[in-house]
Motif scaffolding. Structure first.
Motif, PDB file in Angstrom:
ATOM      1  N   ASP A 241       0.814  -1.222   0.000  1.00 41.89           N
ATOM      2  CA  ASP A 241       0.000   0.000   0.000  1.00 41.89           C
ATOM      3  C   ASP A 241       0.849   1.274   0.000  1.00 41.89           C
ATOM      4  O   ASP A 241       0.305   2.383  -0.067  1.00 41.89           O
ATOM      5  CB  ASP A 241      -0.928   0.022   1.222  1.00 41.89           C
ATOM      6  CG  ASP A 241      -1.933  -1.111   1.198  1.00 41.89           C
ATOM      7  OD1 ASP A 241      -2.327  -1.519   0.095  1.00 41.89           O
ATOM      8  OD2 ASP A 241      -2.301  -1.599   2.279  1.00 41.89           O
ATOM      9  N   LEU A 242       2.139   1.123   0.070  1.00 37.08           N
ATOM     10  CA  LEU A 242       3.028   2.282   0.110  1.00 37.08           C
ATOM     11  C   LEU A 242       3.228   2.845  -1.293  1.00 37.08           C
ATOM     12  O   LEU A 242       3.247   2.108  -2.276  1.00 37.08           O
ATOM     13  CB  LEU A 242       4.377   1.864   0.688  1.00 37.08           C
ATOM     14  CG  LEU A 242       5.426   2.951   0.927  1.00 37.08           C
ATOM     15  CD1 LEU A 242       4.880   4.072   1.793  1.00 37.08           C
ATOM     16  CD2 LEU A 242       6.661   2.325   1.570  1.00 37.08           C
ATOM     17  N   ASN A 243       3.376   4.170  -1.387  1.00 35.85           N
ATOM     18  CA  ASN A 243       3.686   4.809  -2.667  1.00 35.85           C
ATOM     19  C   ASN A 243       4.632   5.976  -2.420  1.00 35.85           C
ATOM     20  O   ASN A 243       4.729   6.491  -1.301  1.00 35.85           O
ATOM     21  CB  ASN A 243       2.412   5.250  -3.404  1.00 35.85           C
ATOM     22  CG  ASN A 243       1.689   6.368  -2.707  1.00 35.85           C
ATOM     23  OD1 ASN A 243       2.147   7.507  -2.685  1.00 35.85           O
ATOM     24  ND2 ASN A 243       0.531   6.052  -2.103  1.00 35.85           N
ATOM     25  N   PRO A 244       5.361   6.411  -3.449  1.00 34.15           N
ATOM     26  CA  PRO A 244       6.409   7.423  -3.259  1.00 34.15           C
ATOM     27  C   PRO A 244       5.936   8.776  -2.745  1.00 34.15           C
ATOM     28  O   PRO A 244       6.759   9.577  -2.314  1.00 34.15           O
ATOM     29  CB  PRO A 244       7.010   7.555  -4.673  1.00 34.15           C
ATOM     30  CG  PRO A 244       6.708   6.261  -5.343  1.00 34.15           C
ATOM     31  CD  PRO A 244       5.364   5.855  -4.817  1.00 34.15           C
ATOM     32  N   SER A 245       4.650   9.047  -2.786  1.00 30.37           N
ATOM     33  CA  SER A 245       4.156  10.353  -2.343  1.00 30.37           C
ATOM     34  C   SER A 245       3.999  10.458  -0.822  1.00 30.37           C
ATOM     35  O   SER A 245       3.826  11.549  -0.283  1.00 30.37           O
ATOM     36  CB  SER A 245       2.808  10.661  -3.005  1.00 30.37           C
ATOM     37  OG  SER A 245       1.804   9.778  -2.528  1.00 30.37           O
TER      38      SER A 245
END
Length: 237
Positions: free
Chosen positions: A8-12
């Motif tokens: 669920d992690l993303n660079p933002s």
């Protein structure tokens, strides 16, 4: 490097909360504490460096320090369609080793001679995730739902892919390194314990698959699939 899987992690994001399973592993098993650093992977090529700010065993809070996208991005795409074995442990073994070596997509195919018609994807995906973390990879191989052999042939791309089939029937065959070029999209068919039927082999050939040999020895299904995976990996080193 200890990796934690965080799909669920993303660079933002600047902060992130680990799942209960990964929090327990970090705090209870590894005994990490506030200020400790760890690495996260999202399964889509993202590698994140993070620091623990709240070491809770069920919901550890992190601050994201650095993001590296497309970490060790593969230059080829290997899709192996394989008949699931009667003993599911053998397919789990294949998925573990293939993930470590390098595979990008797997489809269980139900064939005329298949002894197993069903597989539990949740269980197999856990094997893949564990192998991805152990081998320090950031891309999660895609495990497709089981599909019939004939339906699989209908669904795959007709162009832009190199397609081969490994079978045991005496016929003119070539080795993988004689057929495949580096940095391509490959689809390799590996039959069940009873091999492909003659009709299935003919159908694959009609759909543009080239017959291959994996050597003179008679291999188990999972061994043949891993051998093909290794050959493609060597080709793309």
């Amino acid at each position: 490097m200890q990796l934690f899987f965080t799909p669920d992690l993303n660079p933002s994001l600047e902060n992130f909360i680990l799942s209960e399973e990964e929090s327990k592993h970090a705090i209870r098993v590894l005994r990490m504490d506030a200020g400790d650093r760890l690495h996260l992977i999202d399964g889509r090529g993202g590698l994140y460096e993070a620091q623990i700010i709240d070491p809770h065993p069920k919901r550890t809070v992190l601050v994201i320090l650095n993001v590296e996208e497309n970490f060790n991005k593969p230059q080829y795409h290997l899709h192996i369609a394989v008949g699931p074995t009667k003993n599911i442990d053998r397919i789990e073994w294949f998925l573990e080793k293939a993930t470590e070596v390098g595979i990008h997509e797997i489809t269980p195919i139900i064939c005329e001679h298949s002894e197993r018609k069903e597989v539990k994807l949740d269980r197999l995906n856990k094997v893949i995730v564990a192998a991805m973390k152990q081998s320090l990879k950031a891309y999660l191989p895609k495990l497709n739902p089981p599909v019939s052999f004939k339906q699989f042939l209908k669904d795959i791309p007709k162009e832009g892919v190199q397609k081969v089939i490994a079978h045991c029937v005496d016929a003119e065959k070539q080795y993988l390194d004689q057929l495949l070029a580096p940095a391509q999209h490959y689809i390799i068919l590996i039959g069940p314990e009873g091999d492909f039927s003659t009709e299935e082999i003919d159908l694959a050939l009609e759909n543009g698959f080239d017959p291959i040999s994996l050597g003179d020895a008679r291999l188990r299904t999972e061994t043949a699939a891993l051998a093909a995976c290794l050959e493609v990996s060597f080709l793309n080193r």
